[in-house]
Design a protein around this motif. Structure first.
Motif, PDB file in Angstrom:
ATOM      1  N   THR A  40       0.547  -1.404   0.089  1.00  0.00           N
ATOM      2  CA  THR A  40       0.107   0.059   0.040  1.00  0.00           C
ATOM      3  C   THR A  40       0.703   1.191  -0.044  1.00  0.00           C
ATOM      4  O   THR A  40       0.297   2.400  -0.162  1.00  0.00           O
ATOM      5  CB  THR A  40      -0.867  -0.053   1.093  1.00  0.00           C
ATOM      6  N   LEU A  41       2.002   1.289   0.155  1.00  0.00           N
ATOM      7  CA  LEU A  41       3.118   2.293   0.234  1.00  0.00           C
ATOM      8  C   LEU A  41       3.669   2.574  -1.078  1.00  0.00           C
ATOM      9  O   LEU A  41       4.245   3.551  -1.544  1.00  0.00           O
ATOM     10  CB  LEU A  41       3.826   2.017   1.268  1.00  0.00           C
ATOM     11  N   GLY A  42       3.445   1.547  -2.109  1.00  0.00           N
ATOM     12  CA  GLY A  42       4.178   1.575  -3.263  1.00  0.00           C
ATOM     13  C   GLY A  42       3.367   1.876  -4.587  1.00  0.00           C
ATOM     14  O   GLY A  42       2.121   2.493  -4.283  1.00  0.00           O
ATOM     15  N   ASP A  43       3.460   1.457  -5.578  1.00  0.00           N
ATOM     16  CA  ASP A  43       2.576   1.451  -6.796  1.00  0.00           C
ATOM     17  C   ASP A  43       2.129   0.030  -7.422  1.00  0.00           C
ATOM     18  O   ASP A  43       2.682  -1.050  -6.950  1.00  0.00           O
ATOM     19  CB  ASP A  43       3.560   1.948  -7.868  1.00  0.00           C
ATOM     20  N   ASN A  44       0.914   0.069  -8.169  1.00  0.00           N
ATOM     21  CA  ASN A  44       0.378  -0.937  -8.684  1.00  0.00           C
ATOM     22  C   ASN A  44       1.346  -1.485  -9.873  1.00  0.00           C
ATOM     23  O   ASN A  44       2.236  -0.861 -10.241  1.00  0.00           O
ATOM     24  CB  ASN A  44      -0.886  -1.019  -8.801  1.00  0.00           C
ATOM     25  N   SER A  45       0.606  -2.552 -10.396  1.00  0.00           N
ATOM     26  CA  SER A  45       1.384  -3.072 -11.828  1.00  0.00           C
ATOM     27  C   SER A  45       1.428  -2.047 -12.950  1.00  0.00           C
ATOM     28  O   SER A  45       2.581  -2.258 -13.737  1.00  0.00           O
ATOM     29  CB  SER A  45       0.921  -4.457 -12.043  1.00  0.00           C
ATOM     30  N   GLU A  46       0.604  -1.021 -12.824  1.00  0.00           N
ATOM     31  CA  GLU A  46       0.589  -0.022 -13.723  1.00  0.00           C
ATOM     32  C   GLU A  46       1.258   1.253 -13.580  1.00  0.00           C
ATOM     33  O   GLU A  46       1.282   2.307 -14.451  1.00  0.00           O
ATOM     34  CB  GLU A  46      -0.622   0.312 -14.170  1.00  0.00           C
ATOM     35  N   GLY A  47       1.933   0.967 -12.530  1.00  0.00           N
ATOM     36  CA  GLY A  47       2.867   2.289 -12.025  1.00  0.00           C
ATOM     37  C   GLY A  47       2.130   3.393 -11.299  1.00  0.00           C
ATOM     38  O   GLY A  47       2.809   4.509 -11.004  1.00  0.00           O
ATOM     39  N   ASP A  48       0.738   3.213 -10.825  1.00  0.00           N
ATOM     40  CA  ASP A  48       0.074   4.047 -10.229  1.00  0.00           C
ATOM     41  C   ASP A  48       0.216   3.663  -8.904  1.00  0.00           C
ATOM     42  O   ASP A  48       0.137   2.779  -8.216  1.00  0.00           O
ATOM     43  CB  ASP A  48      -1.543   4.121 -10.555  1.00  0.00           C
ATOM     44  N   PRO A  49       0.191   4.965  -8.091  1.00  0.00           N
ATOM     45  CA  PRO A  49       0.076   4.871  -6.471  1.00  0.00           C
ATOM     46  C   PRO A  49      -1.069   3.818  -5.998  1.00  0.00           C
ATOM     47  O   PRO A  49      -2.011   4.378  -6.628  1.00  0.00           O
ATOM     48  CB  PRO A  49       0.180   6.139  -5.713  1.00  0.00           C
ATOM     49  N   VAL A  50      -0.583   2.978  -5.310  1.00  0.00           N
ATOM     50  CA  VAL A  50      -1.572   2.300  -4.515  1.00  0.00           C
ATOM     51  C   VAL A  50      -2.870   3.058  -3.837  1.00  0.00           C
ATOM     52  O   VAL A  50      -3.951   2.996  -3.638  1.00  0.00           O
ATOM     53  CB  VAL A  50      -1.261   0.890  -3.706  1.00  0.00           C
ATOM     54  N   ILE A  51      -2.130   4.004  -2.958  1.00  0.00           N
ATOM     55  CA  ILE A  51      -2.801   4.990  -2.180  1.00  0.00           C
ATOM     56  C   ILE A  51      -2.305   6.692  -2.571  1.00  0.00           C
ATOM     57  O   ILE A  51      -1.178   6.830  -2.745  1.00  0.00           O
ATOM     58  CB  ILE A  51      -2.668   4.753  -0.918  1.00  0.00           C
ATOM     59  N   HIS A  52      -3.114   7.244  -2.891  1.00  0.00           N
ATOM     60  CA  HIS A  52      -2.628   8.659  -3.510  1.00  0.00           C
ATOM     61  C   HIS A  52      -3.696   9.575  -2.683  1.00  0.00           C
ATOM     62  O   HIS A  52      -4.963   9.478  -2.697  1.00  0.00           O
ATOM     63  CB  HIS A  52      -2.765   8.864  -4.813  1.00  0.00           C
ATOM     64  N   ILE A  53      -3.222  10.641  -2.086  1.00  0.00           N
ATOM     65  CA  ILE A  53      -4.158  11.636  -1.433  1.00  0.00           C
ATOM     66  C   ILE A  53      -4.042  12.929  -1.774  1.00  0.00           C
ATOM     67  O   ILE A  53      -2.928  13.479  -2.284  1.00  0.00           O
ATOM     68  CB  ILE A  53      -3.388  11.692   0.185  1.00  0.00           C
ATOM     69  N   GLU A  54      -5.000  13.522  -2.373  1.00  0.00           N
ATOM     70  CA  GLU A  54      -5.147  15.084  -2.695  1.00  0.00           C
ATOM     71  C   GLU A  54      -5.799  15.851  -1.922  1.00  0.00           C
ATOM     72  O   GLU A  54      -6.643  15.734  -1.161  1.00  0.00           O
ATOM     73  CB  GLU A  54      -5.926  14.861  -4.197  1.00  0.00           C
ATOM     74  N   GLY A  55      -5.442  17.152  -1.999  1.00  0.00           N
ATOM     75  CA  GLY A  55      -5.939  18.169  -0.892  1.00  0.00           C
ATOM     76  C   GLY A  55      -5.043  18.398   0.222  1.00  0.00           C
ATOM     77  O   GLY A  55      -5.360  19.445   0.980  1.00  0.00           O
ATOM     78  N   THR A  56      -3.923  17.645   0.513  1.00  0.00           N
ATOM     79  CA  THR A  56      -3.046  18.093   1.658  1.00  0.00           C
ATOM     80  C   THR A  56      -1.432  17.431   1.153  1.00  0.00           C
ATOM     81  O   THR A  56      -1.720  16.450   0.365  1.00  0.00           O
ATOM     82  CB  THR A  56      -3.448  17.417   2.813  1.00  0.00           C
ATOM     83  N   GLU A  57      -0.557  17.698   1.975  1.00  0.00           N
ATOM     84  CA  GLU A  57       0.651  17.030   1.730  1.00  0.00           C
ATOM     85  C   GLU A  57       0.672  15.784   1.741  1.00  0.00           C
ATOM     86  O   GLU A  57       0.257  15.091   3.055  1.00  0.00           O
ATOM     87  CB  GLU A  57       1.852  17.924   2.185  1.00  0.00           C
ATOM     88  N   GLU A  58       1.216  14.943   1.119  1.00  0.00           N
ATOM     89  CA  GLU A  58       1.581  13.630   1.426  1.00  0.00           C
ATOM     90  C   GLU A  58       2.718  13.075   1.131  1.00  0.00           C
ATOM     91  O   GLU A  58       3.779  13.760   0.528  1.00  0.00           O
ATOM     92  CB  GLU A  58       0.649  12.507   0.472  1.00  0.00           C
ATOM     93  N   TYR A  59       3.482  11.970   1.646  1.00  0.00           N
ATOM     94  CA  TYR A  59       4.681  11.590   2.038  1.00  0.00           C
ATOM     95  C   TYR A  59       4.995  10.079   1.280  1.00  0.00           C
ATOM     96  O   TYR A  59       3.963   9.346   1.401  1.00  0.00           O
ATOM     97  CB  TYR A  59       5.354  11.622   3.298  1.00  0.00           C
ATOM     98  N   ARG A  60       6.148   9.815   0.731  1.00  0.00           N
ATOM     99  CA  ARG A  60       6.211   8.606   0.310  1.00  0.00           C
ATOM    100  C   ARG A  60       7.557   8.027   0.978  1.00  0.00           C
ATOM    101  O   ARG A  60       8.539   8.689   1.141  1.00  0.00           O
ATOM    102  CB  ARG A  60       6.653   8.321  -1.095  1.00  0.00           C
ATOM    103  N   HIS A  61       7.564   6.658   1.688  1.00  0.00           N
ATOM    104  CA  HIS A  61       8.681   6.279   2.232  1.00  0.00           C
ATOM    105  C   HIS A  61       9.067   4.762   1.808  1.00  0.00           C
ATOM    106  O   HIS A  61       8.099   4.002   1.364  1.00  0.00           O
ATOM    107  CB  HIS A  61       8.355   6.270   3.697  1.00  0.00           C
ATOM    108  N   ASP A  62       9.985   4.349   2.338  1.00  0.00           N
ATOM    109  CA  ASP A  62      10.649   3.026   1.941  1.00  0.00           C
ATOM    110  C   ASP A  62       9.874   2.060   3.051  1.00  0.00           C
ATOM    111  O   ASP A  62       9.215   2.581   3.878  1.00  0.00           O
ATOM    112  CB  ASP A  62      12.247   2.975   2.161  1.00  0.00           C
ATOM    113  N   GLY A  63      10.035   0.916   2.844  1.00  0.00           N
ATOM    114  CA  GLY A  63       9.408  -0.194   3.357  1.00  0.00           C
ATOM    115  C   GLY A  63       8.040  -0.649   3.021  1.00  0.00           C
ATOM    116  O   GLY A  63       7.868  -0.228   1.737  1.00  0.00           O
ATOM    117  N   GLY A  64       7.357  -1.482   3.522  1.00  0.00           N
ATOM    118  CA  GLY A  64       6.033  -1.869   3.114  1.00  0.00           C
ATOM    119  C   GLY A  64       4.964  -2.135   4.078  1.00  0.00           C
ATOM    120  O   GLY A  64       5.323  -2.408   5.307  1.00  0.00           O
TER     121      GLY A  64
END
Length: 359
Positions: A40-64
């Motif tokens: 859920t922290l990464g991308d799906n098979s098509e390269g889209d984020p599994v979870i994406h948040i709009e309207g506020t700042e979001e962060y991406r981290h290593d790990g799973g």
């Protein structure tokens, strides 16, 4: 004597033929196998984020923080033969269950598929609410028409998915207030509603006037089921592909929290898990845990979070490797476990499933 031998040989040939034919006859069983694991922290098979948040700042981290699934073979339109079922029964990573466990005889395949899709959609909404509650993020509720009774005053006027904005010209904030406003009159009286209708239905706001009828308790009703639809301050989008069911709810909630946390929750560790979730953060039991643990192992996860109600299933997985399994009853338990995993402190104090524990 020769005739008897010929008769015996013919009988044996027939029996062998029947045995071979029986082995390939379809049987009403399903085979559950380890399925897809999706971070859920990464991308799906098509390269889209599994979870994406709009309207506020979001962060991406290593790990799973990976959701894990079960895949099923068989079903009413693709039944397996007895040899396949026996092979699965002997496998350490598969399970055999009656076809009716997933496909009740009174429901079509289309009904089951739709139900699983709706359950996935609902789990994403409740996971968002649970994550926001855990983080102390305020959000509103809107009274949503969840169903319309056939032959009732609302039949043909209101539609599933309509949001009730006003009753008799006064705004309503949730399902309780909407129901009270409608019921605050005598059966047979008129009620005016203003609803927000989805754009694809051809309108935004629609004004309606209905005549109430008497409900089971003698109150005024119009024949609708109302649910609270969360009105979140920013949008959370999910891209999980063709996956159904509610069992990823806990991992969705944790994924959302990680997206909103500048420091992240995992410290780069690989964690997988399974469990439903409600808006208050209660984690519920799921099926197929043994197969999901194998998926987690194959993904490279070292830690596995499981709903307390599903603890017993963790001892059915002989092929799950050296996964450290922690049980959780609330979202806060999962957050506490992730903190211990991230820091390396307090791991030995985390609750684990015990042999013989109900689940």
């Amino acid at each position: 004597m020769l005739r008897r031998v010929k008769t015996l040989l013919a009988a044996l040939i027939v029996l062998c033929a029947l045995a071979v034919a029986a082995a390939y006859l379809p049987v009403p069983y399903l085979v559950a196998s380890p399925g897809l694991a999706l971070n859920t922290l990464g991308d799906n098979s098509e390269g889209d984020p599994v979870i994406h948040i709009e309207g506020t700042e979001e962060y991406r981290h290593d790990g799973g923080l990976s959701m894990v699934t079960v895949q099923y073979a068989g079903g009413p339109d693709a039944r397996l033969n007895i040899l396949s079922v026996i092979g699965a029964w002997l496998s350490p990573t598969q399970a055999v269950l009656p076809e009716a466990a997933l496909f009740p005889p009174d429901r079509s395949i289309e009904d089951v598929t739709e139900s699983q899709t709706l359950a996935m959609d609902d789990s994403q909404t409740t996971a968002t609410a649970a994550a926001f509650n855990e983080l102390g993020i305020d959000y509103g509720l809107r009274p949503l028409v969840a169903g319309v009774e056939k032959g009732a005053p609302a039949d043909g006027e209101l539609e599933q998915g309509d949001v009730i904005l006003e009753v008799d010209g006064e705004p309503v904030e949730d399902k309780t207030e909407a129901a009270e406003r409608v019921g605050d009159r005598d059966p047979g009286d008129r009620v005016e509603l203003t609803v927000d209708r989805a754009e694809e239905k051809g309108a935004d706001e629609t004004a309606l006037e209905l005549t109430t009828e008497e409900g089971d308790e003698g109150n005024a009703v119009i024949g609708i089921m109302i649910a609270d639809d969360p009105d979140f301050p920013f949008e959370v989008e999910f891209q999980v592909g063709d996956i159904g069911g509610p069992s990823a709810g806990m991992m969705f909630a944790l994924g959302i929290m990680d997206r909103l946390d500048p420091d992240g929750l995992t410290g780069g560790e690989q964690v997988a898990g399974t469990g439903t979730i409600d808006t208050e953060g209660k984690v519920g039991g799921v099926s197929g845990v043994a197969q999901k643990m194998v998926s987690a192992r194959d993904l490279g996860a070292e830690y596995f979070l499981v709903a307390e109600e599903s603890c017993a299933q963790t001892f059915e997985s002989a092929a799950a490797g050296d996964l450290e399994v922690f049980k959780v009853a609330e979202l806060s338990d999962a957050v506490r476990a992730l903190k211990a995993i991230k820091t390396g402190e307090g791991l030995s104090d985390l609750p684990r499933c015990e042999p013989g524990q109900a689940g």
